[in-house]
Design a protein around this motif. Structure first.
Motif, PDB file in Angstrom:
ATOM      1  N   ARG A 121       0.815  -1.223   0.000  1.00 28.39           N
ATOM      2  CA  ARG A 121       0.000   0.000   0.000  1.00 28.39           C
ATOM      3  C   ARG A 121       0.849   1.273   0.000  1.00 28.39           C
ATOM      4  NH1 ARG A 121      -3.334  -3.278  -0.980  1.00 28.39           N
ATOM      5  NH2 ARG A 121      -5.238  -3.827   0.175  1.00 28.39           N
ATOM      6  N   SER A 122       2.143   1.137   0.149  1.00 23.09           N
ATOM      7  CA  SER A 122       2.981   2.287   0.483  1.00 23.09           C
ATOM      8  C   SER A 122       3.466   3.097  -0.710  1.00 23.09           C
ATOM      9  CB  SER A 122       4.213   1.811   1.273  1.00 23.09           C
ATOM     10  OG  SER A 122       5.025   0.977   0.463  1.00 23.09           O
ATOM     11  N   VAL A 123       3.143   2.686  -1.913  1.00 25.50           N
ATOM     12  CA  VAL A 123       3.587   3.416  -3.098  1.00 25.50           C
ATOM     13  C   VAL A 123       2.370   3.724  -3.964  1.00 25.50           C
ATOM     14  CG1 VAL A 123       5.030   3.380  -5.162  1.00 25.50           C
ATOM     15  CG2 VAL A 123       5.850   2.301  -3.056  1.00 25.50           C
ATOM     16  N   ASN A 155     -11.196  -2.351   0.674  1.00 22.20           N
ATOM     17  CA  ASN A 155     -10.053  -2.848  -0.086  1.00 22.20           C
ATOM     18  C   ASN A 155      -8.746  -2.518   0.621  1.00 22.20           C
ATOM     19  OD1 ASN A 155      -8.217  -3.666  -1.999  1.00 22.20           O
ATOM     20  ND2 ASN A 155      -9.141  -2.552  -3.695  1.00 22.20           N
ATOM     21  N   PHE A 156      -8.634  -1.270   1.049  1.00 20.52           N
ATOM     22  CA  PHE A 156      -7.375  -0.804   1.631  1.00 20.52           C
ATOM     23  C   PHE A 156      -7.028  -1.566   2.905  1.00 20.52           C
ATOM     24  CE2 PHE A 156      -4.367   2.090   3.568  1.00 20.52           C
ATOM     25  CZ  PHE A 156      -3.705   2.629   2.479  1.00 20.52           C
ATOM     26  N   PHE A 157      -8.036  -1.871   3.728  1.00 19.64           N
ATOM     27  CA  PHE A 157      -7.797  -2.523   5.013  1.00 19.64           C
ATOM     28  C   PHE A 157      -8.196  -3.995   5.008  1.00 19.64           C
ATOM     29  CE2 PHE A 157      -8.302   1.988   6.053  1.00 19.64           C
ATOM     30  CZ  PHE A 157      -7.156   2.206   6.806  1.00 19.64           C
ATOM     31  N   SER A 158      -8.318  -4.580   3.823  1.00 25.52           N
ATOM     32  CA  SER A 158      -8.808  -5.960   3.739  1.00 25.52           C
ATOM     33  C   SER A 158      -7.794  -6.981   4.238  1.00 25.52           C
ATOM     34  CB  SER A 158      -9.195  -6.287   2.291  1.00 25.52           C
ATOM     35  OG  SER A 158      -8.071  -6.203   1.437  1.00 25.52           O
ATOM     36  N   LYS A 174     -10.614   3.292  14.913  1.00 23.63           N
ATOM     37  CA  LYS A 174     -10.405   1.946  14.395  1.00 23.63           C
ATOM     38  C   LYS A 174     -11.093   1.751  13.056  1.00 23.63           C
ATOM     39  CE  LYS A 174     -14.344   0.067  17.004  1.00 23.63           C
ATOM     40  NZ  LYS A 174     -14.753  -0.873  18.071  1.00 23.63           N
ATOM     41  N   VAL A 175     -10.531   0.821  12.315  1.00 21.02           N
ATOM     42  CA  VAL A 175     -11.149   0.304  11.097  1.00 21.02           C
ATOM     43  C   VAL A 175     -11.173  -1.203  11.238  1.00 21.02           C
ATOM     44  CG1 VAL A 175     -10.906  -0.029   8.615  1.00 21.02           C
ATOM     45  CG2 VAL A 175     -10.426   2.201   9.615  1.00 21.02           C
ATOM     46  N   ILE A 176     -12.340  -1.789  11.109  1.00 23.14           N
ATOM     47  CA  ILE A 176     -12.465  -3.239  11.153  1.00 23.14           C
ATOM     48  C   ILE A 176     -12.363  -3.762   9.738  1.00 23.14           C
ATOM     49  CG2 ILE A 176     -13.912  -5.194  11.817  1.00 23.14           C
ATOM     50  CD1 ILE A 176     -12.854  -3.547  14.152  1.00 23.14           C
ATOM     51  N   GLY A 177     -11.363  -4.578   9.468  1.00 26.21           N
ATOM     52  CA  GLY A 177     -11.124  -5.089   8.121  1.00 26.21           C
ATOM     53  C   GLY A 177     -11.827  -6.408   7.866  1.00 26.21           C
ATOM     54  N   VAL A 188      -4.820   1.130  -4.050  1.00 28.56           N
ATOM     55  CA  VAL A 188      -6.172   1.669  -4.101  1.00 28.56           C
ATOM     56  C   VAL A 188      -6.098   2.932  -4.942  1.00 28.56           C
ATOM     57  CG1 VAL A 188      -8.037   2.714  -2.775  1.00 28.56           C
ATOM     58  CG2 VAL A 188      -6.861   0.706  -1.895  1.00 28.56           C
ATOM     59  N   VAL A 189      -6.863   2.980  -6.019  1.00 30.24           N
ATOM     60  CA  VAL A 189      -6.819   4.119  -6.929  1.00 30.24           C
ATOM     61  C   VAL A 189      -7.654   5.259  -6.348  1.00 30.24           C
ATOM     62  CG1 VAL A 189      -7.326   4.946  -9.258  1.00 30.24           C
ATOM     63  CG2 VAL A 189      -6.506   2.603  -8.903  1.00 30.24           C
ATOM     64  N   LEU A 190      -7.044   6.423  -6.207  1.00 23.79           N
ATOM     65  CA  LEU A 190      -7.721   7.600  -5.678  1.00 23.79           C
ATOM     66  C   LEU A 190      -8.171   8.500  -6.809  1.00 23.79           C
ATOM     67  CD1 LEU A 190      -5.248   8.536  -2.784  1.00 23.79           C
ATOM     68  CD2 LEU A 190      -7.230   7.015  -2.675  1.00 23.79           C
ATOM     69  N   ASP A 191      -9.342   9.133  -6.639  1.00 23.68           N
ATOM     70  CA  ASP A 191      -9.768  10.094  -7.649  1.00 23.68           C
ATOM     71  C   ASP A 191      -9.014  11.404  -7.430  1.00 23.68           C
ATOM     72  OD1 ASP A 191     -11.065  11.596  -5.628  1.00 23.68           O
ATOM     73  OD2 ASP A 191     -12.976  10.565  -5.964  1.00 23.68           O
ATOM     74  N   ASP A 192      -9.241  12.384  -8.298  1.00 23.69           N
ATOM     75  CA  ASP A 192      -8.452  13.624  -8.258  1.00 23.69           C
ATOM     76  C   ASP A 192      -8.625  14.365  -6.932  1.00 23.69           C
ATOM     77  OD1 ASP A 192      -7.510  13.140 -10.765  1.00 23.69           O
ATOM     78  OD2 ASP A 192      -8.922  14.472 -11.797  1.00 23.69           O
ATOM     79  N   GLU A 193      -9.862  14.400  -6.412  1.00 22.78           N
ATOM     80  CA  GLU A 193     -10.099  15.112  -5.162  1.00 22.78           C
ATOM     81  C   GLU A 193      -9.417  14.415  -3.990  1.00 22.78           C
ATOM     82  OE1 GLU A 193     -13.829  16.749  -2.426  1.00 22.78           O
ATOM     83  OE2 GLU A 193     -14.172  16.007  -4.473  1.00 22.78           O
ATOM     84  N   GLN A 194      -9.498  13.089  -3.940  1.00 19.81           N
ATOM     85  CA  GLN A 194      -8.839  12.332  -2.872  1.00 19.81           C
ATOM     86  C   GLN A 194      -7.328  12.485  -2.969  1.00 19.81           C
ATOM     87  OE1 GLN A 194     -10.551   8.575  -4.020  1.00 19.81           O
ATOM     88  NE2 GLN A 194     -11.901   8.525  -2.232  1.00 19.81           N
TER      89      GLN A 194
END
Length: 309
Positions: A121-123, A155-158, A174-177, A188-194
């Motif tokens: 996820r780091s790149v 997806n990101f925390f799966s 917390k995020v429960i995966g 994870v593909v981010l849109d322009d605003e994100q």
């Protein structure tokens, strides 16, 4: 509540969640880019460095996962909570621009597999360039928690059963995966605003640092979003390209009102400064404190009318 009592409460809350995840192992995630505050704890000996594939981060400055033992036999968890509380609250002698103890991760995977998944996820790709994405910093996790869609979040925390970190008020976030590789992709593909929120995250967080030190409730997602929008407006509307200018503009937007620069006198002064090749913010010094207070009251009244108050 003193820090010792807060630490005990956080530990109890964390293990109450963990009890619902039978067989999951608990880890602390530490970023050593500043320093390694857990260098002397027992868990450090079994830590695994995230195998991040990015040339710009030295191997001895990559974050690591350290497996935590049972309460009473391993003091690593208590030490990690103590450091995390100090860093989250920005206590005066521990104020830094990042966090070393990033949070706690639960997973059924082996330490090596979990580290590999987190490293993926780091790149991120930005205009066809690979950029390091320090998403593990709680200051970024705070932004991700509201910037991502529910599908992106899954997806990101799966790859984990749960991920906990401390907000700026030292509350447990917390995020429960799902811990399912079926949803796990390398990015994870981010849109322009994100993407813009992430690219300007440092200016957003530095502004939140100032507000936190002023005792504003900087831990709320509402305020975080207001600051993020103000920083983006500083760039897109006024072409403010330095972090200092972006922060100053965002502080005006939060402390006076998001539309402070729509007032004819303010807007005119800022446009004149820009035409004279000066920073638009230099024009704000000509207004007195009393005038800003009056504008703040006026903008708050207009907001109440729009909200139906």
């Amino acid at each position: 509540m003193d820090n010792d009592a807060l630490q005990l409460r956080l530990r109890d809350a964390l293990f109450a969640d963990l009890d619902q995840m039978e067989g999951a192992r608990l880890y602390v995630l530490v970023d050593t880019v500043l320093h390694d505050p857990l260098a002397g704890v027992p868990a450090r000996e079994k830590a695994v460095t995230l195998p991040i594939s990015y040339a710009g981060i030295p191997s001895d400055r990559r974050p690591y996962l350290a497996p935590l033992g049972d309460i009473g036999r391993d003091l690593s968890l208590d030490e990690s909570l103590s450091v995390a509380i100090e860093q989250a609250l920005r206590e005066e002698d521990r104020r830094e621009f990042g966090r070393s103890v990033c949070g706690w991760v639960a997973s059924h995977a082996t330490t090596e597999i979990l580290a590999k998944r987190l490293a993926e996820r780091s790149v991120m790709s930005v205009t066809y360039q690979r950029r390091l994405f320090r998403y593990w910093d709680p200051r970024i996790l705070d932004l991700l928690s509201w910037a991502l869609t529910s599908e992106q979040r899954e997806n990101f925390f799966s790859c984990v059963s749960a991920w906990w970190w401390l907000g700026r008020d030292a509350s447990l976030r917390k995020v429960i995966g799902l811990e399912s590789d079926s949803l796990c992709s390398s990015q994870v593909v981010l849109d322009d605003e994100q993407l813009q929120v992430m690219m300007l995250a440092e200016s957003t967080n530095r502004t939140l640092d100032v507000l936190q030190d002023m005792d504003h409730a900087s831990c709320t997602s509402e305020l975080q979003q207001r600051v993020a929008r103000a920083v983006r407006k500083a760039v897109e509307t006024w072409e403010l390209d330095t972090q200092e200018e972006q922060m100053r503009y965002a502080l005006f937007g939060v402390l006076i009102g998001s539309e402070f620069d729509a007032h004819p006198l303010v807007r005119g002064a800022m446009l004149n400064a820009k035409e004279e090749r000066r920073s638009p913010l230099s024009a704000l010094d000509s207004f007195t404190d009393d005038w800003w207070t009056s504008l703040k009251v006026e903008l708050q009244g207009a907001q109440l009318v729009r909200d139906g108050g």
